[in-house]
Design an enzyme around this catalytic site. Structure first.
Site: not given
Length: 435
Positions: A106-107
């Site tokens: 997700f980063k």
């Protein structure tokens, strides 16, 4: 837009300055004086917008005074070129897949947007910066991929030795060029302390023009709000209240969800789901904050944080009022054994494979649903592809699993990292040699 420090003793700054400072001089965290609220017309029609359209509307609310709309649209199209689908796996049950970016975590959303915005500002002023970032797992890979090859930016990534998966380590130690890795003989908290101390070292900071890409940086949080709003836009026609269960370590992801909520996004409840580093779930029960130092190592290693950096920001978003924060967020924690049972349950019940962090989000959601009779649209966030934690997941499931080609290719690459003790004098000496 002006941003204040959560410690409230540093002067407010513009958003460009906040991004490049990372941390205010008083060691707080930057937040806008006011979270911009999007008009009702946006929320009424957002289901017709693409992910990139929604991302632009949110980003423009924060950056419209600094970046012309046409330029900002270009930055969005360049950095947000992958999807964030909500996959239905059961009745009113959805997994928000946030692993479709280049590092499969997700980063990627925050790192790629931040790299694009930083490069935009740097090119206009012909400046150069040094990025320092601590990682407990996925941040390093996302930052490495997001900033690799960016002109005017050098990156140093600190990670705890032996406490990240093989694939995670390869993602941040095999790129080279402007991306360097430092393997610290300690915990993530040790890495984070080294970075924070460097940012508070005024002499070093000014000489190297330091900036951060951790979730302490406001430029990381803003794009993470994109996928919360996008998910709402896809589920709003179900007409059920939405509950988001967020696997949490440093609490940047949950803070981004709250920012989306403060911008007007309807949310019934947030779930803060953690491993045994359960500082925030305990706080939500007692109103007392007690950090865990050193942090406890688990199979959900990206969440092994004993003193979450974003917690002051999360409190500030609720006006530092425990009653308001606890009214919006429920907290639950889970052991490694419970996490393994969660992985197995999702596979057996839904024929769906999740990483340990995602399993914790699923378990947190179930724990909340046990205590409510109201029908809701339940969303648990999948923050990384299971293949990044393949040995643990295969051991639980008892079978081999396919690995995406882009991750498999990493395993044959040579790791390049500088080993270092968690001693700031050693770290400072290394950074001094860069000047």
């Amino acid at each position: 837009m002006r941003l204040f420090s959560t410690n409230k003793t540093s002067p407010s700054v513009g958003i460009e300055e906040a991004i490049f400072q990372g941390l205010p001089p008083d060691n707080g965290l930057y937040l806008p004086d006011e979270i911009p609220v999007l008009p009702e017309t946006f929320w009424e029609t957002c289901e017709s917008l693409s992910f990139q359209d929604i991302a632009f509307v949110i980003a423009n609310a924060f950056f419209k005074e600094e970046i012309p709309a046409e330029d900002l649209e270009g930055l969005i199209q360049k950095s947000m070129d992958f999807d964030a689908p909500s996959v239905k796996i059961g009745d009113d049950l959805y997994c928000l897949e946030l692993f479709h970016g280049p590092s499969m975590a997700f980063k990627d959303f925050g790192a790629r947007f931040m790299a694009a915005v930083m490069s935009y500002f740097l090119e206009k002023k012909n400046r150069k910066v040094h990025i320092l970032v601590a990682t407990s797992g996925d941040t390093g890979g996302a930052v490495a991929q997001g900033f690799f090859g960016q002109s005017n930016i050098d990156v140093h990534i600190l990670y705890p030795s032996g406490k990240v998966s093989d694939i995670q380590e390869k993602q941040l130690t095999t790129l080279g060029e402007n991306v360097k890795a430092i393997e610290v003989d300690g915990t993530f908290d040790d890495c984070q302390k080294l970075v924070k101390t460097a940012f508070l070292d005024e002499e070093l900071r000014s000489k190297l023009n330091l900036a951060s890409a951790n979730s302490i940086n406001i430029a990381r949080l803003i794009p993470q709000a994109f996928y919360f709003v996008y998910t709402y836009s896809r589920l709003k026609e179900k007409h059920f209240p939405i509950v988001f269960s967020v696997p949490s370590g440093n609490f940047g992801n949950l803070s981004a969800g709250v920012i989306a909520h403060k911008m007007g996004m309807p949310v019934h409840r947030f779930i803060a789901a953690t491993n045994v580093n359960k500082v925030v779930p305990e706080y939500l029960k007692t109103g007392v904050y007690e950090s865990i130092e050193p942090s406890v190592s688990t199979i959900s290693n990206a969440m092994d944080v004993g003193n979450p950096s974003n917690f002051p920001r999360l409190k500030a978003l609720f006006g530092d009022k425990f009653e308001d924060l606890s009214a919006a967020i429920s907290g639950y924690s889970f052991t490694d054994e419970e996490t393994k049972q969660g992985i197995l349950e999702v596979k057996n019940m839904y024929d769906y494979v999740v990483c340990p962090h995602t399993a914790i989000a699923y378990l947190g959601l179930n724990k909340y649903l046990e205590n409510t009779k109201e029908r809701v649209s339940s969303v648990f966030l999948s923050t990384a592809h299971y293949a990044k934690f393949l040995p643990d997941v295969e051991a639980v499931i008892g079978a081999g699993l396919p690995v995406p080609e882009r991750l498999e290719e990493l395993l044959d690459k040579e790791k390049v990292a500088l080993s270092m003790k968690p001693d700031y004098s050693l770290f400072r000496a290394y950074l001094d040699d860069l000047i």
